[in-house]
Structure formats: structure tokens, C-alpha cells
Design a protein around this motif. Structure first.
Motif, PDB file in Angstrom:
ATOM      1  N   ILE A 100      -8.463 -13.826  -0.680  1.00  0.00           N
ATOM      2  CA  ILE A 100      -7.174 -14.494  -0.800  1.00  0.00           C
ATOM      3  C   ILE A 100      -7.167 -15.852  -0.107  1.00  0.00           C
ATOM      4  O   ILE A 100      -6.360 -16.730  -0.432  1.00  0.00           O
ATOM      5  N   LYS A 101      -8.077 -16.057   0.826  1.00  0.00           N
ATOM      6  CA  LYS A 101      -8.110 -17.307   1.595  1.00  0.00           C
ATOM      7  C   LYS A 101      -8.229 -18.538   0.703  1.00  0.00           C
ATOM      8  O   LYS A 101      -7.822 -19.631   1.081  1.00  0.00           O
ATOM      9  N   GLY A 102      -8.789 -18.364  -0.481  1.00  0.00           N
ATOM     10  CA  GLY A 102      -8.964 -19.501  -1.375  1.00  0.00           C
ATOM     11  C   GLY A 102      -7.689 -19.971  -2.046  1.00  0.00           C
ATOM     12  O   GLY A 102      -7.728 -20.941  -2.824  1.00  0.00           O
ATOM     13  N   PHE A 103      -6.550 -19.359  -1.749  1.00  0.00           N
ATOM     14  CA  PHE A 103      -5.312 -19.708  -2.462  1.00  0.00           C
ATOM     15  C   PHE A 103      -4.889 -21.145  -2.219  1.00  0.00           C
ATOM     16  O   PHE A 103      -4.223 -21.768  -3.068  1.00  0.00           O
ATOM     17  N   SER A 104      -5.244 -21.708  -1.074  1.00  0.00           N
ATOM     18  CA  SER A 104      -4.727 -23.021  -0.700  1.00  0.00           C
ATOM     19  C   SER A 104      -5.244 -24.153  -1.585  1.00  0.00           C
ATOM     20  O   SER A 104      -4.682 -25.248  -1.593  1.00  0.00           O
ATOM     21  N   GLU A 156       2.389  -9.449   0.615  1.00  0.00           N
ATOM     22  CA  GLU A 156       2.323  -8.814   1.928  1.00  0.00           C
ATOM     23  C   GLU A 156       1.063  -9.219   2.680  1.00  0.00           C
ATOM     24  O   GLU A 156       1.094  -9.393   3.907  1.00  0.00           O
ATOM     25  N   VAL A 157      -0.045  -9.378   1.968  1.00  0.00           N
ATOM     26  CA  VAL A 157      -1.276  -9.836   2.622  1.00  0.00           C
ATOM     27  C   VAL A 157      -1.070 -11.242   3.192  1.00  0.00           C
ATOM     28  O   VAL A 157      -1.469 -11.536   4.327  1.00  0.00           O
ATOM     29  N   LEU A 158      -0.441 -12.119   2.409  1.00  0.00           N
ATOM     30  CA  LEU A 158      -0.174 -13.481   2.895  1.00  0.00           C
ATOM     31  C   LEU A 158       0.638 -13.453   4.184  1.00  0.00           C
ATOM     32  O   LEU A 158       0.352 -14.193   5.134  1.00  0.00           O
ATOM     33  N   VAL A 159       1.639 -12.587   4.216  1.00  0.00           N
ATOM     34  CA  VAL A 159       2.523 -12.507   5.382  1.00  0.00           C
ATOM     35  C   VAL A 159       1.825 -11.822   6.555  1.00  0.00           C
ATOM     36  O   VAL A 159       1.828 -12.334   7.686  1.00  0.00           O
ATOM     37  N   ASN A 160       1.195 -10.671   6.297  1.00  0.00           N
ATOM     38  CA  ASN A 160       0.595  -9.883   7.380  1.00  0.00           C
ATOM     39  C   ASN A 160      -0.581 -10.594   8.033  1.00  0.00           C
ATOM     40  O   ASN A 160      -0.825 -10.423   9.236  1.00  0.00           O
ATOM     41  N   ARG A 161      -1.303 -11.387   7.258  1.00  0.00           N
ATOM     42  CA  ARG A 161      -2.436 -12.140   7.818  1.00  0.00           C
ATOM     43  C   ARG A 161      -2.017 -13.515   8.323  1.00  0.00           C
ATOM     44  O   ARG A 161      -2.849 -14.330   8.701  1.00  0.00           O
ATOM     45  N   LYS A 162      -0.711 -13.756   8.276  1.00  0.00           N
ATOM     46  CA  LYS A 162      -0.146 -15.028   8.774  1.00  0.00           C
ATOM     47  C   LYS A 162      -0.774 -16.245   8.078  1.00  0.00           C
ATOM     48  O   LYS A 162      -1.016 -17.284   8.704  1.00  0.00           O
ATOM     49  N   LEU A 163      -1.031 -16.099   6.783  1.00  0.00           N
ATOM     50  CA  LEU A 163      -1.586 -17.195   6.001  1.00  0.00           C
ATOM     51  C   LEU A 163      -0.511 -18.170   5.583  1.00  0.00           C
ATOM     52  O   LEU A 163      -0.809 -19.305   5.194  1.00  0.00           O
ATOM     53  N   ILE A 164       0.751 -17.738   5.613  1.00  0.00           N
ATOM     54  CA  ILE A 164       1.878 -18.632   5.368  1.00  0.00           C
ATOM     55  C   ILE A 164       2.967 -18.342   6.388  1.00  0.00           C
ATOM     56  O   ILE A 164       3.035 -17.242   6.933  1.00  0.00           O
TER      57      ILE A 164
END
Length: 344
Positions: A116-120, A329-337
Motif C-alpha cells: 500500500i505504501k506505493g499509493f502516494s 483502515e490500513v491507511l489509518v492504522n498505519r498512520k499513512l494519512i
């Protein structure tokens, strides 16, 4: 401070399911906005015990939106997802528009959440095809242990995969059969009531359909490009939930008992495998549930290190809406956003 979430395509089957699942799972949203085309503006949709009035996508300002769950089809997504991403919101798209773009991660959280890290790169994350999602949830834990060489899968896909029109056609044709009215086909290429159709999406040059190609290409992108995949996709007269008959060839030996124990411990999987009448899951039981159900696990003596199994899941939930919410939820839980209002 919670997040601001927009659901595009909120009046459709999957959009309504997205709203329901956001509420069910207690997603940390301070505001949820329902969006659709102008013709649906003002339509009311449910969000828990609240009612939301649908707003028009064409005139909506995404400047303070954190996450956009997109379920409005590939054409709309191709036009709007880059615009929404450029405005700063992360788009989680349910269509096939971005799944094969090398700059867009294709995510099933139980399988490849780290990707998911590649979303940016584009602020877009792709949701897989409904058949692929449940398949890779079942394959991943077995692949980790015994390394999959080849998968042969036949899908039994419900009409809800073709949207509300598909569900209406099955209902109308079934009623017509019972009252002896003419059976009319509009959505599907042949009659679907009391029938099965080995044709989903368009035909390709090699004789495969686009749906079959999607399962192959997406399994490779999500799980492992070395896995060989053959698929036959079939539409069946079931309203909700897809089923799959799966044959797997492994590099290493694995018994049915070992596979059963591995899958019982795997995230997202629920094994119901009693070798007796009714000791398996059908689409009817899977509907409305979050799990990917796995039954009929047995050794395949026709190949070395082979297993066969039956996989069932609600295509509107794990195959679409639930998976999208889990990605959020992954974005939120991993504090990516972070919530943009809070950041401001």
C-alpha cells in the motif's frame, strides 16, 4: 479528529454496501458524504441510523476530503480519480480502471498490505476483481508454506456482480418462467434463470474472456508473478456471493489436513469442511458475511503436490465494499494519512 470520507457511486449496490460497512466497523469518520451523478442528486441513502442526501460528483469540492471510496465504474474513475487524487484525497477505486497500472497498488489487506505504501505516487489504490479477492485470501497462506506453481479455477459468479440490472434480470426471468410469460434477456447474453452462462465480460483473442484474464493478471500482481493461473468464469442464477472450485499445484508437499490447519489460522478465512451432508458453505450462507469460506479441502492425486478446494464469499462485501474499507483502515492504522482538517 476523525476523517472525512466520500463515497462515489453511493446509490449503487456496492456504494450502499460501503456506507453500511463504514458504519458497522466504526470507521473513524467525522463526516461521510454520499456522491453520485447529477441525476441521482437528492436521492436518500442510509448510513447507519442516519440518512444522507446524495450530492453531485461533478460539482463537489474534494479539497478537505481524506479518503474517497470510488464505486462508479471504470469510465467515471478514469476521469475523476486523478482529479480527486490531485486534490489531496486518497482514492480507493473498485473498478478495473487502475488495477494494472504499475504506479497503483492493487491491495487485499490480508495478502499484500505492505504494498500500500506505493499509493502516494498517484493517490490511488485499486481494489481487485471480486473473484480475485476471495481467491487470493485463500491462496496466500498456502503459498507462504508450500509455494504455489499453478492454479486452475472455475468461478460460479452471482448476478450481483453485474450490478442491479443483473439482479433485476434474474428476478424478472424467474417470475416469467413461473407465470409462463416470455423470458427476455437484456443484461446477459443468454437467459440466466435456471441456467448458467460461461461468459463474463468481453472475449479476447486467445478465447478467454476479460473476466478470466483479470483473475490471472490480478493474482500475479497481488500474490506472485511466477504463479500460473487458468480460469473459467461462469455466471450462475444466484443473487449474491461468488463460489470457486480451485485446483492448486504446489512446489512442496502439503496434505489436506495441513492445509486445513493453515487456513483455520489465516486472516479472513473461515474453514467449514465436514465430510458429511451439508458440511460445506454455499453462497446462501456466505451472503452478508465478511469471511472467505473454504470447504471441500482434499488432495488431488492427478498432480504431484496437488490440492482441491471450494471457496465462497460475498462479492459485494469482501469482493468489493469490505475490501475497500479494509484498505482505508490500513491507511489509518498505519498512520499513512492524517485528517486534513486536523492538519490545517
Amino acid at each position: 479528529m476523525g476523517y472525512k470520507i466520500a463515497v462515489v457511486g453511493a446509490t449503487g449496490n456496492v456504494g450502499r454496501e460501503m456506507l453500511a460497512i463504514l458504519d458497522e466497523r466504526g470507521f473513524p469518520a467525522d463526516e461521510v458524504v454520499a456522491l453520485a451523478s447529477r441525476r441521482s442528486q437528492g436521492t436518500e441513502v442510509s448510513f447507519g441510523d442516519r440518512t444522507l442526501k446524495v450530492k453531485a460528483l461533478e460539482s463537489y469540492d474534494f479539497s478537505d476530503t481524506d479518503i474517497c471510496l470510488m464505486s462508479a465504474g471504470g469510465t467515471v474513475s478514469k476521469e475523476w480519480s486523478p482529479k480527486i487524487g490531485a486534490a489531496g484525497a486518497v482514492v480507493i477505486d473498485n473498478s478495473s480502471a487502475w488495477r494494472y497500472d504499475s504506479d497503483v497498488p492493487l491491495i487485499v489487506p490480508e495478502v499484500n498490505a505492505d504494498a500500500i505504501k506505493g499509493f502516494s505516487r498517484r493517490n490511488i489504490i485499486a481494489n481487485p476483481n471480486c473473484s480475485t479477492a476471495q481467491l487470493v485470501v485463500a491462496l496466500k497462506p498456502l503459498h507462504d508454506v508450500a509455494t504455489i506453481r499453478r492454479v486452475v479455477v472455475a468461478t460460479y459468479q452471482s448476478v450481483s456482480g453485474a450490478g442491479k440490472d443483473g439482479m433485476d434480470e434474474l428476478f424478472n426471468q424467474t417470475r416469467a418462467v413461473f407465470v409462463n410469460d416470455p423470458v427476455e434477456s437484456h443484461k446477459f447474453t443468454k437467459r440466466i434463470a435456471f441456467n448458467v452462462i460461461p461468459h463474463i465480460d468481453v472475449f479476447m483473442e486467445d478465447g478467454s474472456t476479460k473476466e478470466e484474464w483479470k483473475v490471472m493478471a490480478e493474482t500475479k500482481k497481488i500474490l506472485d508473478p511466477k504463479i500460473k493461473v487458468a480460469c473459467t468464469a461462469v455466471r450462475v442464477p444466484v443473487f449474491v456471493s461468488h463460489s470457486e472450485a480451485v485446483n492448486i499445484e504446489f512446489e512442496k508437499p502439503i496434505t489436506a489436513d495441513e492445509a486445513r490447519e493453515i487456513l483455520r489460522e489465516a486472516p479472513g478465512c473461515l474453514v467449514v469442511d465436514k465430510r458429511e451432508d451439508g458440511g460445506y458453505v454455499t453462497p446462501y450462507e456466505a451472503t452478508g458475511e465478511d469471511a472467505t469460506y473454504i470447504s471441500r479441502i482434499r488432495e488431488d492425486a492427478t498432480v504431484e503436490n496437488g490440492l482441491a478446494m471450494w471457496v465462497v464469499s460475498d462479492n459485494l462485501r469482501k469482493g468489493a465494499a469490505l475490501n475497500a474499507v479494509q484498505i482505508a483502515e490500513v491507511l489509518v492504522n498505519r498512520k499513512l494519512i492524517q485528517p486534513r482538517k486536523q492538519a490545517a
